[in-house]
Motif scaffolding. Structure first.
Motif, PDB file in Angstrom:
ATOM      1  N   ASP A 159       0.829  -1.182   0.043  1.00 15.46           N
ATOM      2  CA  ASP A 159      -0.142   0.001   0.030  1.00 15.46           C
ATOM      3  C   ASP A 159       0.882   1.181   0.131  1.00 15.46           C
ATOM      4  O   ASP A 159       0.671   2.182  -0.676  1.00 15.46           O
ATOM      5  CB  ASP A 159      -1.020   0.080   0.979  1.00 15.46           C
ATOM      6  N   LEU A 160       1.996   1.450   0.680  1.00  7.53           N
ATOM      7  CA  LEU A 160       2.975   2.453   0.741  1.00  7.53           C
ATOM      8  C   LEU A 160       3.472   2.488  -0.577  1.00  7.53           C
ATOM      9  O   LEU A 160       3.542   3.815  -1.078  1.00  7.53           O
ATOM     10  CB  LEU A 160       3.886   2.330   2.004  1.00  7.53           C
ATOM     11  N   ARG A 161       3.802   1.435  -1.121  1.00  2.00           N
ATOM     12  CA  ARG A 161       4.489   1.722  -2.482  1.00  2.00           C
ATOM     13  C   ARG A 161       3.296   2.329  -3.419  1.00  2.00           C
ATOM     14  O   ARG A 161       3.903   3.106  -4.363  1.00  2.00           O
ATOM     15  CB  ARG A 161       4.967   0.277  -2.970  1.00  2.00           C
ATOM     16  N   PHE A 162       2.270   1.668  -3.550  1.00  2.00           N
ATOM     17  CA  PHE A 162       1.189   2.185  -4.199  1.00  2.00           C
ATOM     18  C   PHE A 162       0.961   3.538  -3.993  1.00  2.00           C
ATOM     19  O   PHE A 162       0.878   4.405  -5.089  1.00  2.00           O
ATOM     20  CB  PHE A 162       0.020   1.420  -4.355  1.00  2.00           C
ATOM     21  N   PHE A 163       1.106   4.280  -2.941  1.00  2.00           N
ATOM     22  CA  PHE A 163       0.888   5.480  -2.598  1.00  2.00           C
ATOM     23  C   PHE A 163       1.842   6.271  -3.119  1.00  2.00           C
ATOM     24  O   PHE A 163       1.749   7.367  -3.727  1.00  2.00           O
ATOM     25  CB  PHE A 163       0.621   5.669  -1.113  1.00  2.00           C
ATOM     26  N   VAL A 164       3.118   5.843  -2.939  1.00  2.00           N
ATOM     27  CA  VAL A 164       4.220   6.546  -3.567  1.00  2.00           C
ATOM     28  C   VAL A 164       4.345   6.706  -5.020  1.00  2.00           C
ATOM     29  O   VAL A 164       4.323   7.809  -5.802  1.00  2.00           O
ATOM     30  CB  VAL A 164       5.543   6.157  -2.888  1.00  2.00           C
ATOM     31  N   PHE A 165       4.354   5.653  -5.686  1.00  2.00           N
ATOM     32  CA  PHE A 165       4.148   5.571  -6.968  1.00  2.00           C
ATOM     33  C   PHE A 165       3.261   6.098  -7.794  1.00  2.00           C
ATOM     34  O   PHE A 165       3.165   6.599  -8.930  1.00  2.00           O
ATOM     35  CB  PHE A 165       3.974   3.983  -7.565  1.00  2.00           C
ATOM     36  N   SER A 166       1.957   6.313  -7.054  1.00  2.06           N
ATOM     37  CA  SER A 166       0.711   7.197  -7.636  1.00  2.06           C
ATOM     38  C   SER A 166       0.962   8.787  -7.655  1.00  2.06           C
ATOM     39  O   SER A 166       0.383   9.620  -8.122  1.00  2.06           O
ATOM     40  CB  SER A 166      -0.546   6.837  -7.055  1.00  2.06           C
ATOM     41  N   ALA A 167       2.049   9.054  -6.618  1.00  3.46           N
ATOM     42  CA  ALA A 167       2.323  10.407  -6.385  1.00  3.46           C
ATOM     43  C   ALA A 167       3.190  11.244  -7.329  1.00  3.46           C
ATOM     44  O   ALA A 167       3.291  12.094  -7.257  1.00  3.46           O
ATOM     45  CB  ALA A 167       1.982  10.446  -4.834  1.00  3.46           C
ATOM     46  N   ILE A 168       4.377  10.330  -7.422  1.00  2.85           N
ATOM     47  CA  ILE A 168       5.537  10.838  -7.878  1.00  2.85           C
ATOM     48  C   ILE A 168       6.004  10.237  -9.253  1.00  2.85           C
ATOM     49  O   ILE A 168       5.509   9.128  -9.545  1.00  2.85           O
ATOM     50  CB  ILE A 168       6.732  10.972  -6.896  1.00  2.85           C
ATOM     51  N   PRO A 169       6.772  10.841 -10.208  1.00  2.00           N
ATOM     52  CA  PRO A 169       7.208   9.977 -11.287  1.00  2.00           C
ATOM     53  C   PRO A 169       7.873   8.934 -11.086  1.00  2.00           C
ATOM     54  O   PRO A 169       8.551   8.576 -10.169  1.00  2.00           O
ATOM     55  CB  PRO A 169       8.323  11.077 -12.132  1.00  2.00           C
ATOM     56  N   HIS A 170       7.653   7.995 -11.975  1.00  2.00           N
ATOM     57  CA  HIS A 170       7.981   6.314 -11.635  1.00  2.00           C
ATOM     58  C   HIS A 170       9.666   6.327 -11.709  1.00  2.00           C
ATOM     59  O   HIS A 170       9.973   5.330 -10.703  1.00  2.00           O
ATOM     60  CB  HIS A 170       7.577   5.664 -12.900  1.00  2.00           C
ATOM     61  N   ASP A 171      10.398   7.211 -12.290  1.00  2.00           N
ATOM     62  CA  ASP A 171      11.905   7.094 -12.138  1.00  2.00           C
ATOM     63  C   ASP A 171      12.339   7.268 -10.858  1.00  2.00           C
ATOM     64  O   ASP A 171      13.574   6.780 -10.266  1.00  2.00           O
ATOM     65  CB  ASP A 171      12.497   7.844 -13.386  1.00  2.00           C
ATOM     66  N   ALA A 172      11.644   8.313  -9.933  1.00  2.00           N
ATOM     67  CA  ALA A 172      12.257   8.364  -8.495  1.00  2.00           C
ATOM     68  C   ALA A 172      11.450   7.671  -7.516  1.00  2.00           C
ATOM     69  O   ALA A 172      11.864   7.470  -6.438  1.00  2.00           O
ATOM     70  CB  ALA A 172      11.729  10.086  -8.338  1.00  2.00           C
TER      71      ALA A 172
ATOM     72  N   SER B 163      -5.041   2.708  16.818  1.00  2.00           N
ATOM     73  CA  SER B 163      -5.906   1.921  15.737  1.00  2.00           C
ATOM     74  C   SER B 163      -5.135   1.883  14.429  1.00  2.00           C
ATOM     75  O   SER B 163      -4.237   2.582  14.342  1.00  2.00           O
ATOM     76  CB  SER B 163      -7.004   2.917  15.802  1.00  2.00           C
ATOM     77  N   ALA B 164      -5.710   1.130  13.589  1.00  2.00           N
ATOM     78  CA  ALA B 164      -5.284   0.677  12.073  1.00  2.00           C
ATOM     79  C   ALA B 164      -5.219   2.231  11.395  1.00  2.00           C
ATOM     80  O   ALA B 164      -4.246   2.863  10.850  1.00  2.00           O
ATOM     81  CB  ALA B 164      -5.827  -0.092  11.599  1.00  2.00           C
ATOM     82  N   PRO B 165      -6.247   2.855  11.471  1.00  2.00           N
ATOM     83  CA  PRO B 165      -6.531   4.222  10.940  1.00  2.00           C
ATOM     84  C   PRO B 165      -5.603   5.283  11.168  1.00  2.00           C
ATOM     85  O   PRO B 165      -5.008   5.899  10.479  1.00  2.00           O
ATOM     86  CB  PRO B 165      -7.738   4.983  11.017  1.00  2.00           C
ATOM     87  N   GLU B 166      -5.068   5.424  12.504  1.00  2.00           N
ATOM     88  CA  GLU B 166      -4.257   6.291  12.942  1.00  2.00           C
ATOM     89  C   GLU B 166      -2.737   5.840  12.472  1.00  2.00           C
ATOM     90  O   GLU B 166      -1.961   6.603  12.071  1.00  2.00           O
ATOM     91  CB  GLU B 166      -4.359   6.263  14.783  1.00  2.00           C
ATOM     92  N   PHE B 167      -2.455   4.584  12.595  1.00  2.00           N
ATOM     93  CA  PHE B 167      -1.084   4.061  12.097  1.00  2.00           C
ATOM     94  C   PHE B 167      -1.088   4.387  10.528  1.00  2.00           C
ATOM     95  O   PHE B 167       0.086   4.828  10.102  1.00  2.00           O
ATOM     96  CB  PHE B 167      -1.064   2.631  12.399  1.00  2.00           C
ATOM     97  N   TRP B 168      -1.989   4.160   9.703  1.00  2.00           N
ATOM     98  CA  TRP B 168      -2.003   4.360   8.210  1.00  2.00           C
ATOM     99  C   TRP B 168      -1.853   5.999   8.093  1.00  2.00           C
ATOM    100  O   TRP B 168      -0.937   6.504   7.159  1.00  2.00           O
ATOM    101  CB  TRP B 168      -3.133   3.708   7.625  1.00  2.00           C
ATOM    102  N   ALA B 169      -2.466   6.916   8.741  1.00  3.09           N
ATOM    103  CA  ALA B 169      -2.408   8.339   8.658  1.00  3.09           C
ATOM    104  C   ALA B 169      -0.922   8.663   8.907  1.00  3.09           C
ATOM    105  O   ALA B 169      -0.435   9.624   8.441  1.00  3.09           O
ATOM    106  CB  ALA B 169      -3.121   9.174   9.687  1.00  3.09           C
ATOM    107  N   TRP B 170      -0.340   8.068  10.003  1.00  6.07           N
ATOM    108  CA  TRP B 170       0.955   8.360  10.454  1.00  6.07           C
ATOM    109  C   TRP B 170       2.008   7.940   9.209  1.00  6.07           C
ATOM    110  O   TRP B 170       2.970   8.650   8.820  1.00  6.07           O
ATOM    111  CB  TRP B 170       1.340   7.535  11.619  1.00  6.07           C
ATOM    112  N   CYS B 171       1.693   6.773   8.757  1.00  7.63           N
ATOM    113  CA  CYS B 171       2.487   6.219   7.368  1.00  7.63           C
ATOM    114  C   CYS B 171       2.482   7.069   6.457  1.00  7.63           C
ATOM    115  O   CYS B 171       3.507   7.570   5.858  1.00  7.63           O
ATOM    116  CB  CYS B 171       2.136   4.673   7.194  1.00  7.63           C
ATOM    117  N   TYR B 172       1.105   7.495   5.983  1.00  4.54           N
ATOM    118  CA  TYR B 172       1.128   8.482   4.848  1.00  4.54           C
ATOM    119  C   TYR B 172       1.672  10.014   5.169  1.00  4.54           C
ATOM    120  O   TYR B 172       2.248  10.326   4.121  1.00  4.54           O
ATOM    121  CB  TYR B 172      -0.292   8.600   4.512  1.00  4.54           C
TER     122      TYR B 172
END
Length: 85
Positions: free
Chosen positions: A34-47, A70-79
């Motif tokens: 999920d974190l990889r998807f978040f990053v790859f959808s936000a910035i150019p693929h080469d970086a 909670s899981a939502p708090e953890f995900w918010a922290w990760c994002y």
């Protein structure tokens, strides 16, 4: 209780290095895609690959300091970490 939060809470109170590594790997298995998807959808693929690695590294070096319950708090922290990277 959510498996992810259970792992994070256990990580925070575990002192043995081998057990902390095992727990960190389990957390990585759950959040990595999920974190990889978040990053790859936000910035150019080469970086994105390098940034994705930096995000995961930052999450795991700070994992012991996560204070949420909670899981939502953890995900918010990760994002939030991912956005800052």
């Amino acid at each position: 209780m959510d498996e992810l939060i259970k792992l994070v809470r256990t990580y925070r109170v575990t002192t043995g290095l081998a057990e902390r590594l095992r727990l960190a790997e389990e957390v990585f298995r759950l959040i990595g895609p999920d974190l990889r998807f978040f990053v790859f959808s936000a910035i150019p693929h080469d970086a994105a690959k390098d940034v994705s690695q930096e995000v995961l590294k930052a999450v795991f070096t700070s994992l012991g300091g996560f204070q949420g319950g909670s899981a939502p708090e953890f995900w918010a922290w990760c994002y939030r970490i991912a956005r800052n990277k």
